[in-house]
Structures are given as C-alpha cells and as structure tokens.
Scaffold this motif. Structure first.
Motif, short mmCIF file in Angstrom:
data_model
loop_
_atom_site.label_atom_id
_atom_site.label_comp_id
_atom_site.label_asym_id
_atom_site.label_seq_id
_atom_site.Cartn_x
_atom_site.Cartn_y
_atom_site.Cartn_z
N GLY A 122 24.70 -9.79 83.42
CA GLY A 122 24.37 -8.87 82.34
C GLY A 122 24.30 -9.52 80.97
O GLY A 122 23.53 -9.05 80.11
N TYR A 123 25.04 -10.61 80.74
CA TYR A 123 25.04 -11.21 79.40
C TYR A 123 23.67 -11.77 79.03
O TYR A 123 23.19 -11.49 77.91
CB TYR A 123 26.11 -12.30 79.30
CG TYR A 123 26.52 -12.61 77.88
CD1 TYR A 123 27.69 -12.10 77.35
CD2 TYR A 123 25.72 -13.40 77.05
CE1 TYR A 123 28.07 -12.37 76.05
CE2 TYR A 123 26.08 -13.67 75.75
CZ TYR A 123 27.25 -13.15 75.26
OH TYR A 123 27.63 -13.41 73.96
N PRO A 124 23.01 -12.54 79.89
CA PRO A 124 21.66 -13.00 79.51
C PRO A 124 20.69 -11.85 79.27
O PRO A 124 19.82 -11.94 78.39
CB PRO A 124 21.23 -13.86 80.70
CG PRO A 124 22.52 -14.28 81.34
CD PRO A 124 23.45 -13.14 81.16
N ILE A 125 20.81 -10.79 80.07
CA ILE A 125 19.92 -9.64 79.88
C ILE A 125 20.15 -9.01 78.51
O ILE A 125 19.21 -8.74 77.76
CB ILE A 125 20.13 -8.61 81.00
CG1 ILE A 125 19.77 -9.21 82.35
CG2 ILE A 125 19.31 -7.36 80.74
CD1 ILE A 125 20.07 -8.30 83.53
N ALA A 126 21.42 -8.77 78.17
CA ALA A 126 21.74 -8.17 76.87
C ALA A 126 21.35 -9.09 75.72
O ALA A 126 20.84 -8.63 74.69
CB ALA A 126 23.23 -7.84 76.81
N TYR A 127 21.56 -10.38 75.89
CA TYR A 127 21.20 -11.33 74.84
C TYR A 127 19.69 -11.36 74.62
O TYR A 127 19.21 -11.39 73.48
CB TYR A 127 21.71 -12.72 75.21
CG TYR A 127 21.51 -13.76 74.13
CD1 TYR A 127 22.39 -13.85 73.05
CD2 TYR A 127 20.45 -14.66 74.19
CE1 TYR A 127 22.20 -14.80 72.06
CE2 TYR A 127 20.26 -15.62 73.21
CZ TYR A 127 21.14 -15.68 72.15
OH TYR A 127 20.95 -16.63 71.17
#
Length: 322
Positions: A122-127
């Motif tokens: 989820g972090y790369p998607i949110a970033y």
C-alpha cells in the motif's frame, strides 16, 4: 431621565440576549461530544457487558444454552444471590486447553504478517497517488475505493476461482511455461495472506495517502539541493512525516485481521486454526456460549489494551515535544 434609563438598560438587554446564545453554543458543543459517547455506550459497551456476563455463566441444555447470571428479574435479592454463582471457570479452561492459546498466537502472527505485507503493497500506491498530478488524484482515489462497491463475500469467493488448482492463476502460469504443474495455493496460509492483503488494502492506502498528500514536498527538494540522495531523503524526511498514516493504516488492518473469519474459512480451509473459526465453532457447532464469550472477551482485551498503551505513550511524547 428616560435617556439615562435607556443607556443603563441597554447593556443589560445585550447581556440578556447573549446569555441564551452562549447557553445554546455550550449545549451544541456538549452534544457533539455526547453523541459519539452514546454511540459507543449502546453499540460497544452494552454488548461487551452482555458478552462478559455470559462468559461468567455455565453451559446448560436450554434456550439460550447457558444459565443466566446477574438477572434482575428476581429483584435485588435475586441479583445479590446471583453474585455467588459467578465463576471464572471458563477463563481457567482457556488456559488449560492449548487449542485456544494456539489459535490466539496464530491469529496474531497471521494478522501481523498480513499487516506488514499490506504496508509494503500500500505504501508505494499511496506515495504514487500523492505525487500524481492533482487532476487525476480523485480518479485514483475512486479506484482505491471501488472494491467497496462490491460485496466483501463475493470478492473473497472470486479468489477461490483464481487460486484453485484449475483456476485462472495456474492456467496463466501453465500457459506461459513458468510452471509445469499447478501450484497448491488454495487452503493454505498463503491464500489467507493474499485474501487479507487484497481485502484490507484500501484501509492501508487511504490513511497513508492522507498523510503523504499533506506533506511539504519542498523539504525533499531542499534535501536534494543539500546533496542528500533520494533514498536517504525518503527515510529521513518522507517516511517519518508519514508515520501517523502508517500507524493508522496498520491498526485499521491488524485489528480486524486478528478476528477475521470469512477469509480463513473460505481460502484457508478447514485446517486453519484462527480465533475467528474457533469462536464460530464454539458458538454454532459446540453451542458452548459461555466459553466462546470468554474467548471473545480475551480477544477484545488483547486488542484494546495495547492500543490504549500506545495512545498514552503518544500523548506523553506529544506533551514532551510541547
């Protein structure tokens, strides 16, 4: 004389008119605070008290299948006499049977691993969403929320058709020559991890996106101007500033994943030992409501106590910073 009277009475009239306004504002502000507390009282505290009361009773061949305790139908004397019937045998039983301990440990481990995997995905998607042009951010946000428009049960059932030996994933891998025989993914913990990460990914992405979007990106530019490599700038600036979103997302994923029942039941198979399946078996298969209520109370305490400790630690850290 009339002018003096009007001059002296005007402040009193103004004060008289402002007093109801102040009372109304105070009432509204208190009402805003009281409504959430009432919601928690009726939909959390009262059901928890009922479950805790059942956990102190004994199993009986009746409907419901337990002996009532702390019942007010007999009046105050009946309630006082019921205090003597209270016992914690069901909680003692949980410590004596390794099944429940193993179910708790397995649930916590599976939830923790799933939370870490969800964070990594989820972090790369949110970033990427936070760094995308402002014109397409609403579209990306809608795509993240889009799975909620479909039934949770249907989405989990769809993974059965994807992960089973003759499913879409194995057919694709066999057709591409990557594997020579179907992979056994369904009815394993791998399938549970896949189901939890897929189902709870939006709960991780949304808090992360909220934190990353508010971040001042000029700090990254300043770090680059001072010669800081992109990787170091990420770990020293971006990630620390996004920690509130990371913590919120991890809690939103970990807490429901610990007590998850549908995903382990459909994707993990009958051999999966998690506390959600144990609760279901005790309630509906064994019809042992007192023991299952004790299991639910321990599970709730297992989740709430660490969260309260963490919140107090955060509050103390904020007070020290101030």
């Amino acid at each position: 004389m009339s002018a003096v009277t009007a001059a002296t009475s005007s402040p009193a009239n103004a004060a008289g008119k402002s007093a109801p306004a102040r009372l109304s504002a105070a009432f509204v502000s208190r009402l805003v605070i009281i409504v959430p507390y009432l919601w928690l009282l009726f939909f959390f505290l009262v059901p928890f008290i009922i479950v805790f009361k059942i956990s102190l009773s004994q199993t009986a061949i009746a409907m419901p299948p337990y002996t009532p305790v702390l019942d007010f139908r007999g009046g105050i004397p009946g309630f006082i006499s019921g205090l003597g019937a209270l016992n914690f045998d069901n909680y003692t039983w949980l410590t004596q049977d390794a099944l429940y301990f193993n179910a708790y440990v397995t649930s916590v481990v599976v939830a923790a691993i799933s939370t870490v995997l969800t964070l990594l995905v989820g972090y790369p998607i949110a970033y990427g969403m936070a760094r995308a042009p402002a014109t397409i951010r609403p579209t990306l946000l809608m795509l993240v929320i889009l799975p909620f428009w479909t039934s949770f049960l249907i989405r989990v059932y769809a993974w059965i058709g994807i992960l089973k030996p003759e499913g879409l994933l194995n057919q694709l891998l066999l057709a591409s020559g990557i594997i020579s025989q179907p992979l056994i993914i369904l009815n394993t913990y791998t399938a549970i991890f896949i189901g939890i990460v897929y189902s709870y990914l939006p709960f991780m992405v949304l808090p992360l996106y909220s934190s990353l979007e508010k971040m001042d990106h000029t700090l990254i530019e300043a770090a680059k101007d001072l010669g800081c490599p992109p990787t170091s700038a990420f770990w020293k600036i971006t990630f620390p500033l996004s920690l509130p979103g990371v913590i919120a997302g991890c809690l939103l994923v970990f807490i429901p994943a610990v007590g998850e029942f549908v995903i382990p039941d459909l994707l993990g198979g009958s051999q999966t030992l998690m506390i959600g399946r144990t609760l279901w078996n005790e309630f509906f298969a064994n019809r042992d409501w007192p023991v299952s209520s004790a299991v639910a109370v321990i599970l709730l305490l297992l989740l709430i106590v660490p969260i309260m400790i963490f919140q107090r630690a955060q509050a103390r850290a904020q007070e020290q910073d101030q």
